[in-house]
Design a protein around this motif. Structure first.
Motif, PDB file in Angstrom:
ATOM      1  N   ALA A 257      14.622   8.390  11.789  1.00 58.24           N
ATOM      2  CA  ALA A 257      13.612   7.856  12.649  1.00 58.24           C
ATOM      3  C   ALA A 257      14.118   7.654  14.170  1.00 58.24           C
ATOM      4  O   ALA A 257      13.485   6.946  15.031  1.00 58.24           O
ATOM      5  N   ARG A 258      14.992   8.492  14.470  1.00 55.95           N
ATOM      6  CA  ARG A 258      15.472   8.482  16.006  1.00 55.95           C
ATOM      7  C   ARG A 258      14.554   8.942  16.818  1.00 55.95           C
ATOM      8  O   ARG A 258      13.583   9.821  16.474  1.00 55.95           O
ATOM      9  N   THR A 259      14.694   8.535  18.021  1.00 55.66           N
ATOM     10  CA  THR A 259      13.611   9.471  19.196  1.00 55.66           C
ATOM     11  C   THR A 259      14.493  10.133  19.885  1.00 55.66           C
ATOM     12  O   THR A 259      15.611  10.092  20.338  1.00 55.66           O
ATOM     13  N   TYR A 260      13.842  11.225  20.532  1.00 56.88           N
ATOM     14  CA  TYR A 260      14.679  12.165  21.326  1.00 56.88           C
ATOM     15  C   TYR A 260      13.911  12.647  22.663  1.00 56.88           C
ATOM     16  O   TYR A 260      12.723  12.702  22.679  1.00 56.88           O
ATOM     17  N   LEU A 261      14.619  12.467  23.529  1.00 58.22           N
ATOM     18  CA  LEU A 261      14.163  12.777  24.991  1.00 58.22           C
ATOM     19  C   LEU A 261      14.126  14.212  25.359  1.00 58.22           C
ATOM     20  O   LEU A 261      15.145  15.065  25.401  1.00 58.22           O
ATOM     21  N   GLY A 262      12.910  14.699  25.949  1.00 61.56           N
ATOM     22  CA  GLY A 262      12.926  16.149  26.438  1.00 61.56           C
ATOM     23  C   GLY A 262      13.479  17.267  25.604  1.00 61.56           C
ATOM     24  O   GLY A 262      13.110  17.293  24.395  1.00 61.56           O
ATOM     25  N   ALA A 263      14.187  17.885  26.203  1.00 61.82           N
ATOM     26  CA  ALA A 263      15.004  19.127  25.616  1.00 61.82           C
ATOM     27  C   ALA A 263      15.423  18.807  24.133  1.00 61.82           C
ATOM     28  O   ALA A 263      15.863  19.505  23.398  1.00 61.82           O
ATOM     29  N   GLU A 264      16.085  17.371  24.142  1.00 65.54           N
ATOM     30  CA  GLU A 264      16.822  17.219  23.015  1.00 65.54           C
ATOM     31  C   GLU A 264      16.224  17.337  21.659  1.00 65.54           C
ATOM     32  O   GLU A 264      16.358  17.750  20.645  1.00 65.54           O
ATOM     33  N   GLY A 265      14.805  17.097  21.771  1.00 65.56           N
ATOM     34  CA  GLY A 265      14.012  17.181  20.809  1.00 65.56           C
ATOM     35  C   GLY A 265      13.662  18.627  20.455  1.00 65.56           C
ATOM     36  O   GLY A 265      13.365  18.975  19.104  1.00 65.56           O
ATOM     37  N   ILE A 266      13.622  19.273  21.271  1.00 67.80           N
ATOM     38  CA  ILE A 266      13.361  20.751  21.155  1.00 67.80           C
ATOM     39  C   ILE A 266      14.507  21.465  20.390  1.00 67.80           C
ATOM     40  O   ILE A 266      14.518  22.493  19.652  1.00 67.80           O
ATOM     41  N   SER A 267      15.951  21.036  20.649  1.00 68.52           N
ATOM     42  CA  SER A 267      17.013  21.521  19.954  1.00 68.52           C
ATOM     43  C   SER A 267      16.968  21.181  18.549  1.00 68.52           C
ATOM     44  O   SER A 267      17.599  22.001  17.618  1.00 68.52           O
ATOM     45  N   LEU A 268      16.282  20.113  17.940  1.00 72.17           N
ATOM     46  CA  LEU A 268      16.133  19.886  16.610  1.00 72.17           C
ATOM     47  C   LEU A 268      14.813  20.606  15.995  1.00 72.17           C
ATOM     48  O   LEU A 268      14.671  20.434  14.891  1.00 72.17           O
ATOM     49  N   GLY A 269      13.981  21.377  16.955  1.00 67.16           N
ATOM     50  CA  GLY A 269      12.859  21.872  16.376  1.00 67.16           C
ATOM     51  C   GLY A 269      11.601  20.978  16.406  1.00 67.16           C
ATOM     52  O   GLY A 269      10.728  21.440  15.773  1.00 67.16           O
ATOM     53  N   LEU A 270      11.784  19.851  16.960  1.00 71.26           N
ATOM     54  CA  LEU A 270      10.551  18.785  17.024  1.00 71.26           C
ATOM     55  C   LEU A 270       9.417  19.139  18.080  1.00 71.26           C
ATOM     56  O   LEU A 270       8.413  18.560  18.076  1.00 71.26           O
ATOM     57  N   ALA A 271       9.972  20.012  19.175  1.00 69.79           N
ATOM     58  CA  ALA A 271       8.854  20.627  20.003  1.00 69.79           C
ATOM     59  C   ALA A 271       9.352  21.816  20.198  1.00 69.79           C
ATOM     60  O   ALA A 271      10.425  22.389  20.017  1.00 69.79           O
ATOM     61  N   ASP A 272       8.510  22.591  21.305  1.00 73.31           N
ATOM     62  CA  ASP A 272       8.785  24.090  21.530  1.00 73.31           C
ATOM     63  C   ASP A 272       9.368  24.266  22.966  1.00 73.31           C
ATOM     64  O   ASP A 272      10.207  25.036  23.025  1.00 73.31           O
ATOM     65  N   ARG A 273       8.872  23.395  23.977  1.00 70.85           N
ATOM     66  CA  ARG A 273       9.397  23.799  25.233  1.00 70.85           C
ATOM     67  C   ARG A 273       9.103  22.383  26.064  1.00 70.85           C
ATOM     68  O   ARG A 273       8.330  21.718  25.731  1.00 70.85           O
ATOM     69  N   VAL A 274      10.156  22.315  27.178  1.00 68.39           N
ATOM     70  CA  VAL A 274       9.854  21.341  28.112  1.00 68.39           C
ATOM     71  C   VAL A 274       8.804  21.873  29.316  1.00 68.39           C
ATOM     72  O   VAL A 274       8.992  22.998  29.886  1.00 68.39           O
ATOM     73  N   ALA A 275       8.073  21.045  29.572  1.00 64.38           N
ATOM     74  CA  ALA A 275       7.037  21.286  30.652  1.00 64.38           C
ATOM     75  C   ALA A 275       6.415  20.232  30.899  1.00 64.38           C
ATOM     76  O   ALA A 275       5.805  19.309  30.132  1.00 64.38           O
ATOM     77  N   ALA A 276       5.715  19.908  32.429  1.00 64.58           N
ATOM     78  CA  ALA A 276       5.261  19.022  32.821  1.00 64.58           C
ATOM     79  C   ALA A 276       3.688  19.252  32.180  1.00 64.58           C
ATOM     80  O   ALA A 276       3.252  20.429  31.757  1.00 64.58           O
ATOM     81  N   PRO A 277       2.764  18.272  32.127  1.00 61.42           N
ATOM     82  CA  PRO A 277       1.493  18.465  31.322  1.00 61.42           C
ATOM     83  C   PRO A 277       0.735  19.469  31.962  1.00 61.42           C
ATOM     84  O   PRO A 277       0.026  20.198  31.334  1.00 61.42           O
ATOM     85  N   ASP A 278       0.618  19.400  33.530  1.00 58.99           N
ATOM     86  CA  ASP A 278      -0.193  20.184  34.358  1.00 58.99           C
ATOM     87  C   ASP A 278       0.331  21.805  34.101  1.00 58.99           C
ATOM     88  O   ASP A 278      -0.622  22.828  33.996  1.00 58.99           O
ATOM     89  N   ALA A 279       1.495  22.062  34.088  1.00 59.66           N
ATOM     90  CA  ALA A 279       2.214  23.327  33.922  1.00 59.66           C
ATOM     91  C   ALA A 279       1.634  23.805  32.300  1.00 59.66           C
ATOM     92  O   ALA A 279       1.369  24.936  32.276  1.00 59.66           O
ATOM     93  N   ALA A 280       1.871  22.939  31.576  1.00 62.79           N
ATOM     94  CA  ALA A 280       1.551  23.234  29.867  1.00 62.79           C
ATOM     95  C   ALA A 280       0.086  23.757  29.887  1.00 62.79           C
ATOM     96  O   ALA A 280      -0.061  24.587  29.302  1.00 62.79           O
ATOM     97  N   PHE A 281      -0.813  22.933  30.702  1.00 61.89           N
ATOM     98  CA  PHE A 281      -2.122  23.300  30.555  1.00 61.89           C
ATOM     99  C   PHE A 281      -2.649  24.521  31.289  1.00 61.89           C
ATOM    100  O   PHE A 281      -3.181  25.428  30.717  1.00 61.89           O
ATOM    101  N   LEU A 282      -1.955  24.663  32.124  1.00 59.86           N
ATOM    102  CA  LEU A 282      -2.074  26.121  33.157  1.00 59.86           C
ATOM    103  C   LEU A 282      -1.762  27.161  32.123  1.00 59.86           C
ATOM    104  O   LEU A 282      -2.377  28.297  32.272  1.00 59.86           O
ATOM    105  N   ALA A 283      -0.460  27.085  31.537  1.00 62.86           N
ATOM    106  CA  ALA A 283      -0.215  28.209  30.621  1.00 62.86           C
ATOM    107  C   ALA A 283      -0.873  28.592  29.705  1.00 62.86           C
ATOM    108  O   ALA A 283      -1.220  29.477  29.218  1.00 62.86           O
ATOM    109  N   LEU A 284      -1.611  27.119  28.983  1.00 61.20           N
ATOM    110  CA  LEU A 284      -2.562  27.701  27.918  1.00 61.20           C
ATOM    111  C   LEU A 284      -3.648  28.296  28.442  1.00 61.20           C
ATOM    112  O   LEU A 284      -4.218  29.568  27.986  1.00 61.20           O
ATOM    113  N   LEU A 285      -4.195  28.024  29.549  1.00 62.33           N
ATOM    114  CA  LEU A 285      -5.440  28.709  30.219  1.00 62.33           C
ATOM    115  C   LEU A 285      -5.050  30.151  30.669  1.00 62.33           C
ATOM    116  O   LEU A 285      -5.810  31.199  30.435  1.00 62.33           O
ATOM    117  N   GLN A 286      -3.775  30.361  31.373  1.00 66.98           N
ATOM    118  CA  GLN A 286      -3.370  31.823  31.381  1.00 66.98           C
ATOM    119  C   GLN A 286      -3.308  32.656  30.248  1.00 66.98           C
ATOM    120  O   GLN A 286      -3.842  33.872  30.045  1.00 66.98           O
TER     121      GLN A 286
END
Length: 291
Positions: A257-286
């Motif tokens: 039940a630990r929490t992980y900041l940014g890239a630390e969660g990615i290293s465990l497989g809890l997230a896929d990439r670090v991105a600001a919300p607007d950049a992530a949304f733009l990537a999806l639209l692209q």
């Protein structure tokens, strides 16, 4: 008497919520949970953690939907404390209902104008009730339309369970993931009642019927039984995240039940990439434009 209603939703029920958020809520209610405030809330008292969040209660382009269509992506806001039933399609007064998320998600999946779904999440988690059925519904819809969880800023506990059901999770540098666990807080009002001159007598059929009530101390036997229930819910949480993220249960359980900041969660497989919300949304639209 809205604080009595909040206390009933916070204490003596299993929660999938970031512990720090639970502590903040407890502190804010502490002064208001005296004996004179112990009551049962009626329907009119169902309300708020705070009273200043109207932004996400607007109607948007489609008054029948609780999401905004930006380009061809439906953006479903998931904000604040998560509860089973809120009765609105958008976050309201610092809470979001699983009922509203589900209805928005199903509408977006069937909307021909929607090519992708964004779960726009910033939440510490909330109630266990209703969470995992919603998570399964999102997970089972994978492959029909792209589903992205764009964290803005964090997704903890029940909110992370929802995010894990998406095809992809992006998290800002200062955002967080994790808190894969369940907490149950027993509020013992017996001393306060006694000091206030009250004595509560339970008349029950079944020796365990009154277990967990705040008017009496929690017995050792009741604690062990409730611990077993919490462990079962925690195991469900672990299995669900492991399935959703393609991880081993050992890895997920090992987070404790630990929490992980940014890239630390990615290293465990809890997230896929670090991105600001607007950049992530733009990537999806692209990505949608390229397809």
């Amino acid at each position: 008497m809205k604080f009595a209603h909040l206390a009933q939703r916070l204490f003596n029920v299993p929660l999938a919520i970031h512990p720090a958020k639970a502590e903040v809520i407890m502190a804010s209610l502490a002064e208001r949970l005296g004996v004179t405030h112990i009551a049962h809330a009626g329907p009119a008292e169902a309300g708020a953690w705070d009273d200043d969040d109207d932004y996400y209660n607007r109607q948007g382009d489609n008054p029948r939907a609780g999401y905004d269509l930006l380009g061809s992506a439906a953006v479903i806001p998931i904000r604040g404390t998560l509860v089973q039933r809120l009765g609105t399609l958008r976050p309201y007064s610092g809470m979001t209902g699983y009922d509203g998320i589900r209805q928005n998600f199903l509408m977006a999946m069937s909307d021909p104008k929607v090519e992708a779904i964004v779960l726009d999440i910033d939440s510490p988690g909330g109630e266990v009730s209703g969470c995992f059925d919603l998570v399964d519904a999102i997970y089972n819809a994978r492959g029909e339309k792209p589903i992205w969880a764009i964290l803005n800023e964090s997704a903890y506990s029940a909110a992370y369970a929802i995010a894990s059901a998406a095809d992809q999770i992006t998290v800002p540098r200062t955002g967080g993931t994790g808190s894969i666990g369940v907490i149950w807080m027993h509020m013992d009002w017996s001393k306060a009642l006694a000091e206030g001159g009250f004595k509560v007598t339970f008349i029950t059929h079944g020796e365990c019927k009154a277990d967990g009530h705040p008017e009496i101390p929690l017995s050792k036997e009741a604690r062990e039984r409730f611990q077993a229930d919490i462990d079962a819910m925690g195991d469900l949480f672990v299995r669900t995240v492991a399935r959703n993220r393609g991880l081993s249960e050992k890895v997920v359980r090992g987070t404790q039940a630990r929490t992980y900041l940014g890239a630390e969660g990615i290293s465990l497989g809890l997230a896929d990439r670090v991105a600001a919300p607007d950049a992530a949304f733009l990537a999806l639209l692209q990505q949608l434009a390229a397809n």
